[in-house]
Design an enzyme around this catalytic site. Structure first.
Site, PDB file in Angstrom:
ATOM      1  CG  ASP A   1       7.568  -2.033  -2.969  1.00  0.00           C
ATOM      2  OD1 ASP A   1       7.899  -2.174  -2.628  1.00  0.00           O
ATOM      3  OD2 ASP A   1       6.515  -1.031  -3.370  1.00  0.00           O
TER       4      ASP A   1
ATOM      5  CB  THR B   1       6.982  -2.400   0.476  1.00  0.00           C
ATOM      6  OG1 THR B   1       8.260  -2.572   1.530  1.00  0.00           O
ATOM      7  CG2 THR B   1       6.071  -2.866   2.178  1.00  0.00           C
TER       8      THR B   1
END
Length: 203
Positions: A40, A42
């Protein structure tokens, strides 16, 4: 079974010496077969903070859209995204121009359910900013949604700013929205992102 457990334990200790945290011993066996890592972005490659990349004026507002956005960011209930847009405009202007002292007549706070927020200024109309697929659906021109979609396909986050003579309410958007601008946002890449990706590539 004991031999398998001992082998995994030795492998976990070996990985720990290389600063790798093993949460499950069985992961050691799976690790030997890994050739693709999905992660991911983020909080991993980016720090989770959005910044203003650019503003694309669509020509549907009598006021300067940057002035409007600065006023919205200066409103009492401005969310984190509007504050980031305001900071970006301030950086563009190098702090030389303050947000206009427009009187806020009413607001509709952002919610993840409706995906837009609105601010009504005395003498300057109502302004809605939100997801193009939601705000754009209330605008007759399909080219706006297409333009926003093309930008979103590049990986950027896009918000649509629109103007109305009517005050939006929690019940929904007014029917006279005019597209004013597209706000393109980007996430800040962590300073060690290149080093992290290089490490995975090397491994």
């Amino acid at each position: 079974v004991l031999l398998t457990s001992l082998t995994m334990m030795v492998a976990a200790v070996s990985l720990a010496r290389r600063q790798v945290l093993v949460q499950e011993l069985s992961a050691v066996e799976g690790l030997a077969r890994v050739d693709v890592v999905c992660l991911d972005k983020t909080g991993t490659l980016t720090d989770g903070q959005v910044v203003l990349d650019r503003i694309e004026d669509l020509g549907g507002a009598p006021e300067d859209v940057r002035t409007v956005l600065a006023a919205m960011a200066d409103a009492p209930d401005a969310n984190a995204t509007l504050l980031a847009i305001g900071a970006g405009i301030d950086a563009e202007r190098q702090g030389s121009v303050e947000a206009p002292a427009w009187e806020v007549f009413g607001t509709v706070a952002f919610s993840s359910a409706r995906k837009w927020s609105a601010t009504t200024f005395t003498g300057h109309g109502s302004w809605v900013i939100g997801a193009p697929e939601i705000v754009g659906a209330a605008i007759a021109d399909p080219a706006v949604a297409e333009q926003a979609g093309a930008i979103a396909d590049t990986g950027s986050r896009v918000l649509l700013l629109a103007r109305s003579e009517q005050a939006p309410t929690d019940a929904g958007l007014p029917d006279d929205l005019q597209a004013a601008a597209l706000c393109v946002l980007a996430e800040q890449v962590r300073p060690d992102a290149a080093e992290t990706l290089a490490y995975f590539a090397e491994q």
